[in-house]
Design a protein around this motif. Structure first.
Motif, PDB file in Angstrom:
ATOM      1  N   ARG A   8      16.062   0.123 -15.577  1.00  0.00           N
ATOM      2  CA  ARG A   8      14.993  -0.174 -16.520  1.00  0.00           C
ATOM      3  C   ARG A   8      15.376   0.415 -17.865  1.00  0.00           C
ATOM      4  N   SER A   9      14.972  -0.250 -18.926  1.00  0.00           N
ATOM      5  CA  SER A   9      15.267   0.280 -20.251  1.00  0.00           C
ATOM      6  C   SER A   9      14.329   1.440 -20.543  1.00  0.00           C
ATOM      7  N   ARG A  10      14.768   2.316 -21.403  1.00  0.00           N
ATOM      8  CA  ARG A  10      13.936   3.438 -21.795  1.00  0.00           C
ATOM      9  C   ARG A  10      12.851   2.940 -22.724  1.00  0.00           C
ATOM     10  N   ALA A  11      11.617   3.231 -22.369  1.00  0.00           N
ATOM     11  CA  ALA A  11      10.487   2.740 -23.151  1.00  0.00           C
ATOM     12  C   ALA A  11      10.184   3.632 -24.343  1.00  0.00           C
ATOM     13  N   ASP A  12      10.538   4.904 -24.260  1.00  0.00           N
ATOM     14  CA  ASP A  12      10.162   5.862 -25.282  1.00  0.00           C
ATOM     15  C   ASP A  12      11.397   6.647 -25.714  1.00  0.00           C
ATOM     16  N   ALA A  13      11.882   6.363 -26.896  1.00  0.00           N
ATOM     17  CA  ALA A  13      13.115   6.994 -27.384  1.00  0.00           C
ATOM     18  C   ALA A  13      12.964   8.504 -27.540  1.00  0.00           C
ATOM     19  N   THR A  14      11.785   8.975 -27.921  1.00  0.00           N
ATOM     20  CA  THR A  14      11.577  10.412 -28.095  1.00  0.00           C
ATOM     21  C   THR A  14      11.679  11.129 -26.758  1.00  0.00           C
ATOM     22  N   THR A  15      11.015  10.590 -25.744  1.00  0.00           N
ATOM     23  CA  THR A  15      11.096  11.194 -24.411  1.00  0.00           C
ATOM     24  C   THR A  15      12.522  11.143 -23.895  1.00  0.00           C
ATOM     25  N   ALA A  16      13.197  10.029 -24.109  1.00  0.00           N
ATOM     26  CA  ALA A  16      14.585   9.893 -23.664  1.00  0.00           C
ATOM     27  C   ALA A  16      15.465  10.962 -24.312  1.00  0.00           C
ATOM     28  N   ALA A  17      15.251  11.228 -25.582  1.00  0.00           N
ATOM     29  CA  ALA A  17      16.038  12.241 -26.283  1.00  0.00           C
ATOM     30  C   ALA A  17      15.753  13.638 -25.723  1.00  0.00           C
ATOM     31  N   ARG A  18      14.483  13.928 -25.419  1.00  0.00           N
ATOM     32  CA  ARG A  18      14.131  15.230 -24.853  1.00  0.00           C
ATOM     33  C   ARG A  18      14.725  15.393 -23.460  1.00  0.00           C
ATOM     34  N   VAL A  19      14.761  14.301 -22.683  1.00  0.00           N
ATOM     35  CA  VAL A  19      15.372  14.347 -21.356  1.00  0.00           C
ATOM     36  C   VAL A  19      16.862  14.628 -21.488  1.00  0.00           C
ATOM     37  N   GLU A  20      17.519  13.967 -22.418  1.00  0.00           N
ATOM     38  CA  GLU A  20      18.957  14.211 -22.630  1.00  0.00           C
ATOM     39  C   GLU A  20      19.196  15.665 -23.013  1.00  0.00           C
ATOM     40  N   ASP A  21      18.350  16.213 -23.895  1.00  0.00           N
ATOM     41  CA  ASP A  21      18.473  17.628 -24.275  1.00  0.00           C
ATOM     42  C   ASP A  21      18.259  18.524 -23.063  1.00  0.00           C
ATOM     43  N   GLY A  22      17.270  18.188 -22.250  1.00  0.00           N
ATOM     44  CA  GLY A  22      16.998  18.969 -21.048  1.00  0.00           C
ATOM     45  C   GLY A  22      18.156  18.949 -20.065  1.00  0.00           C
ATOM     46  N   LEU A  23      18.806  17.802 -19.935  1.00  0.00           N
ATOM     47  CA  LEU A  23      19.961  17.707 -19.038  1.00  0.00           C
ATOM     48  C   LEU A  23      21.110  18.589 -19.525  1.00  0.00           C
ATOM     49  N   LYS A  24      21.291  18.651 -20.837  1.00  0.00           N
ATOM     50  CA  LYS A  24      22.330  19.530 -21.392  1.00  0.00           C
ATOM     51  C   LYS A  24      21.993  20.996 -21.112  1.00  0.00           C
ATOM     52  N   ILE A  25      20.720  21.347 -21.255  1.00  0.00           N
ATOM     53  CA  ILE A  25      20.290  22.708 -20.947  1.00  0.00           C
ATOM     54  C   ILE A  25      20.513  22.991 -19.464  1.00  0.00           C
ATOM     55  N   GLY A  26      20.206  22.015 -18.625  1.00  0.00           N
ATOM     56  CA  GLY A  26      20.403  22.175 -17.188  1.00  0.00           C
ATOM     57  C   GLY A  26      21.848  22.429 -16.826  1.00  0.00           C
ATOM     58  N   GLU A  27      22.760  21.733 -17.471  1.00  0.00           N
ATOM     59  CA  GLU A  27      24.182  21.933 -17.202  1.00  0.00           C
ATOM     60  C   GLU A  27      24.636  23.328 -17.626  1.00  0.00           C
ATOM     61  N   ALA A  28      24.085  23.821 -18.732  1.00  0.00           N
ATOM     62  CA  ALA A  28      24.506  25.115 -19.268  1.00  0.00           C
ATOM     63  C   ALA A  28      23.785  26.301 -18.627  1.00  0.00           C
ATOM     64  N   ASP A  29      22.475  26.153 -18.416  1.00  0.00           N
ATOM     65  CA  ASP A  29      21.657  27.312 -18.028  1.00  0.00           C
ATOM     66  C   ASP A  29      20.942  27.181 -16.689  1.00  0.00           C
ATOM     67  N   GLY A  30      20.951  26.010 -16.086  1.00  0.00           N
ATOM     68  CA  GLY A  30      20.286  25.829 -14.801  1.00  0.00           C
ATOM     69  C   GLY A  30      19.038  24.971 -14.890  1.00  0.00           C
ATOM     70  N   ILE A  31      18.515  24.655 -13.719  1.00  0.00           N
ATOM     71  CA  ILE A  31      17.387  23.730 -13.625  1.00  0.00           C
ATOM     72  C   ILE A  31      16.099  24.319 -14.183  1.00  0.00           C
TER      73      ILE A  31
END
Length: 68
Positions: free
Chosen positions: A8-31
């Protein structure tokens, strides 16, 4: 409503960007720090948990040839 397993396409670009940022934090610092960041950024808990706990469903970058 789309069925499970379909893309499915991303409906909300702002939420998508925050999710991407969160995934980067997850890789560096944990869940936990990633989940806290997404919660504070307004990402729905259901989405945050899904992307943090199911990496096989992570999107692999922008699929469109021409951004909106």
């Amino acid at each position: 409503m789309a069925e499970r397993g379909t893309t499915r396409s991303r409906a909300d670009a702002t939420t998508a960007a925050r999710v991407e940022d969160g995934l980067k934090i997850g890789e560096a610092d944990g869940i936990h720090p990633a989940l806290e960041f997404m919660r504070k950024a307004g990402v729905p808990r259901e989405i945050a948990l899904r992307v943090l706990c199911a990496p096989q469903f992570h999107r692999r970058g922008e699929r469109r040839r021409n951004p909106r």
